[in-house]
Write an enzyme that holds these catalytic residues in place. Structure first.
Site, PDB file in Angstrom:
ATOM      1  N   GLU A  76      -5.118   1.846   2.642  1.00 28.97           N
ATOM      2  CA  GLU A  76      -5.428   0.407   3.382  1.00 28.97           C
ATOM      3  C   GLU A  76      -5.235   1.080   5.219  1.00 28.97           C
ATOM      4  OE1 GLU A  76      -2.904  -2.318   5.347  1.00 28.97           O
ATOM      5  OE2 GLU A  76      -2.506   0.011   5.463  1.00 28.97           O
TER       6      GLU A  76
ATOM      7  N   HIS B 138       0.971  -1.411  -0.453  1.00 30.34           N
ATOM      8  CA  HIS B 138       0.097  -0.003   0.418  1.00 30.34           C
ATOM      9  C   HIS B 138       1.348   1.451  -0.004  1.00 30.34           C
ATOM     10  CE1 HIS B 138      -0.132   1.499   4.713  1.00 30.34           C
ATOM     11  NE2 HIS B 138       0.302   0.176   4.496  1.00 30.34           N
TER      12      HIS B 138
END
Length: 745
Positions: free
Chosen positions: A421, A373
């Site tokens: 994320e 992420h």
């Protein structure tokens, strides 16, 4: 931001070799091809290419990547987050070191943000409302990087707005057992504010557990005993060491589920159906707010009441008491209360994934995925930018060979930079929802590198059993940083090991929960997955994670000076990742050892027999079918291993290789049952779903037995035990069938 890019827009016609299957939307226009090396259907891993890549991965380049990535805060959907999207596109489209193609995929997701107009606050007030003490609203600016308009103040994402006020109680880690302990001691919890510490249970679970007992609001802090080995003075912490400063506050998502909260099981495209936020599940039921341990000390060290249990004590320099309320001889009067004012708001924001693609030469419709992420809470040098810095260096090394025409993988490689994320694995989950069928049918494995370096002592690997062998093989071939006489494998086994009945002493491979973007790939799609990082010596620290986790102190200087000076551990991770990726993408036979699942299944079975067998017999439930299913699996896995060995001795037919590799790839899917855990979201894997029962066996069986323990024979709870046992038996038998010759039913 641009609107949603549908995958069809990426498609270009491409005539492909080998089995002649079209790559679909991951194909690229023929005009975009790099010069192609000679290829054949029997193309196998080129050890020379592997060695070249290992030599090209450069620690100084990773360091410069990290400096740029962490230069400014980049919370999801902010302008700096979008700048990093463009940086990734620019790198992956570079004429000399780029990939075949790179695109963005945008989703409209629900984020929780603190109000700029009404900052969250925690205060102690007297009966007339006068403020006696205020917790800090921001962290101390010790390096000049902890203040500014882009530094999001500490908050509990998705905690609802509210201004609860009440007497303070200390509830340790906020587990269900902790609150029951307070109740058993006669402490009235209704309307109180609970002070809890990080650890034990998830962030959101602390608020859920508190609400069950009538608590009105929750505070969460990081105790120095849990993160700093007891050190708490400013001179003992960052910027003088890697320790968490007294004002440091861990931000985080308190959402119960992963994925966009309003579009479960649907991609968060503008046209998708959305739940009404008022009816969406998974949000904390009561206001919550994190604080630093310097403020927690003022609150906790002034509590009255009985002394907390020994295991609840910490390192704030006082005896921890339970409350409720403050003692009269401290800083506050006995009738003073704590006010928690939370003004978080929910907003629909656009968040992008970035995908970079290298098309496979022989099997373009088989994908090796490698992701990390991009978004952070503040600067995010360790989390997640240490992972992104490694990702960019691996893609640079591979892209350079690709553009020179000296290499193209056998299978397609897809690199993912996931958005949002930190709010709940949103970008990766939306990706798996949008391309569920394609990914489930075609993905060989998923490699996750979130935090690439927690510390610089040893490799840490988590994953499902089939990936163990390829990680071990890679680790044996790479020297350990700072210990040239040892491989990463040899160094790893010194710090974390287990005794295997098959292999003897081996490094410990951790299991995958839901702490990073591997979660939707393993739990939802059933794709063999792994998470790789370098970490610390757990025998020398009690830190549950690196100390500045999710704070404004997680900066480039923190990494450069304390986490990994010289970036040799970052380089080591890049080499392990690159080595594993090339083996998965280029090996003729997939390096997934399905027999390693036999050890896991046998271990789970033995635990069930030893710890649950007698109880199950009392209720006329037999483990016999499960014993038979595990035996079948072991036999099928051993036979498949023999089949692979025989084929490797000769020149196998490409179709034979393809069929066998599909068996290896699809094994993990056999353990999925979408109806096994109706109370959970996305969890379908019957071996790796959350386990609340105490027995280390199949989670559904363990949980059901735990719930049925004190119920009457013939109850619905014991019927659920039988159902869960049947689900496991069916899954193991399906896995065995997957491994048997494809012509056998």
């Amino acid at each position: 931001m641009q609107g949603v890019k549908v995958l069809g827009g990426v498609v270009g016609a491409a005539a492909l070799l080998g089995l002649g299957i079209i790559l679909g939307h991951f194909a690229i226009p023929k005009g975009a091809d790099s010069p192609a090396p000679s290829i054949s259907a029997s193309q196998d891993l080129d050890l020379g290419i592997l060695e070249t890549v290992m030599g090209q991965l450069d620690a100084s380049r990773i360091r410069e990547n990290l400096r740029e990535l962490s230069r400014e805060p980049h919370l999801s959907s902010t302008p700096r987050d979008e700048e990093l999207v463009q940086l990734l596109l620019q790198r992956w489209r570079d004429a000399e070191s780029g990939l075949d193609s790179a695109e963005t995929f945008e989703y409209e997701v629900l984020l929780s943000l603190p109000s700029q107009e009404q900052p969250n606050s925690v205060t102690v007030v007297d009966p007339t409302g006068n403020i006696l003490f205020s917790c800090r609203r921001s962290e101390e600016n010790v390096t000049g990087e902890q203040e500014g308009p882009d530094v999001v103040p500490p908050y509990a994402a998705y905690a609802p707005p509210g201004t609860p006020q009440g007497l303070l109680v200390y509830a340790n880690q906020g587990s269900e057992e902790d609150f029951k302990e307070l109740q058993n001691r006669g402490i009235r919890l209704e309307g109180t504010i609970a002070l809890t510490r990080y650890g034990g249970v998830g962030r959101g679970a602390k608020a859920v557990n508190a609400a069950k007992h009538g608590v009105a609001g929750v505070l969460v802090y990081t105790d120095p005993s849990d993160i700093n080995d007891g050190q708490s003075s400013p001179s003992q912490t960052f910027p003088y060491s890697w320790g968490l400063p007294p004002s440091g506050v861990e931000r985080g998502s308190y959402l119960e589920y992963f994925g966009d909260p309003l579009t479960p099981y649907l991609p968060a495209n503008p046209s998708s159906f959305r739940l009404d936020p008022a009816n969406a599940s998974g949000f904390p039921p009561i206001p919550a707010q994190p604080i630093g341990f310097e403020d927690a000390k003022v609150l906790l060290c002034n509590l009255q009441g009985a002394s907390a249990p020994e295991t609840w004590q910490g390192a704030l320099g006082c005896e921890y008491r339970l409350g409720p309320g403050f003692r009269s001889d401290g800083n506050f009067s006995a009738d003073s209360q704590v006010n928690v004012s939370v003004h978080n708001r929910l907003e629909l924001r656009n968040s992008s994934n970035v995908l970079g693609i290298i098309r496979g030469a022989v099997e373009p419709d088989r994908y090796v995925l490698y992701g990390n992420h991009r978004d952070s809470w503040v600067h995010g040098a360790v989390d997640p930018s240490s992972g992104t810095a490694v990702l960019l260096e691996v893609t640079r090394a591979l892209g350079t060979l690709l553009k020179k025409g000296t290499w193209r993988p056998r299978r397609s490689v897809i690199f993912g930079s996931w958005g949002a994320e930190e709010f709940g694995l949103i970008g990766s989950t939306e990706f798996t929802e949008e391309f569920f069928s394609k990914l489930q049918e075609r993905t060989v494995a998923y490699i996750n590198v979130d935090i690439s370096v927690f510390a610089n002592v040893s490799l840490r690997a988590q994953g499902t059993p089939p990936i163990q062998s390829v990680v071990f093989t890679a680790a044996k071939q790479i020297p350990a940083p700072g210990r040239s006489s040892l491989s990463i494998y040899d160094n790893w086994i010194q710090y974390s090991n287990r005794s295997s009945p098959v292999y003897g002493l081996v490094p410990s491979l951790g299991t995958l929960g839901a702490g990073s973007d591997y979660a939707p790939f393993i739990h939802f799609l059933g794709i063999s997955s792994m998470d790789l990082a370098y970490t610390y010596d757990r025998s020398k620290t009690s830190a549950r994670i690196y100390p500045t986790y999710h704070t404004a102190f997680d900066t480039f200087g923190y990494v450069d000076n304390f986490v990994d000076p010289g970036f040799s551990s970052h380089q080591a991770v890049s080499r392990v990742v690159g080595n594993v990726l090339l083996r998965l993408s280029d090996s003729l036979f997939l390096p997934l050892n399905v027999s390693d699942y036999s050890e896991t299944l046998r271990s789970f079975l033995q635990a069930a027999q030893q710890d649950l067998g007698a109880l199950l017999e009392q209720h006329s439930i037999s483990l016999g079918p499960l014993v038979a299913a595990v035996d079948k699996f072991e036999g099928a896995a051993a036979a498949l291993d023999e089949r692979i060995s025989e084929l490797q001795k000769g020149t196998p037919d490409p179709l034979q290789v393809r069929m066998l590799n599909d068996q290896l790839m699809l094994l993990e899917r056999s353990f999925l049952n979408s109806r096994a855990f109706p109370e959970e979201r996305y969890y379908s894997h019957v071996l790796w779903a959350p386990r609340t029962g105490s027995v280390a066996t199949f989670p559904g069986l363990a949980n059901a037995c735990s719930a049925a323990m004190n119920t009457a024979p013939g109850s619905a709870a014991w019927a659920e035990v039988q159902r869960q046992l049947s689900i496991v038996v069916a899954a193991v038998e399906a896995a065995a069938a997957t491994l048997r010759p494809v012509a056998d039913l």
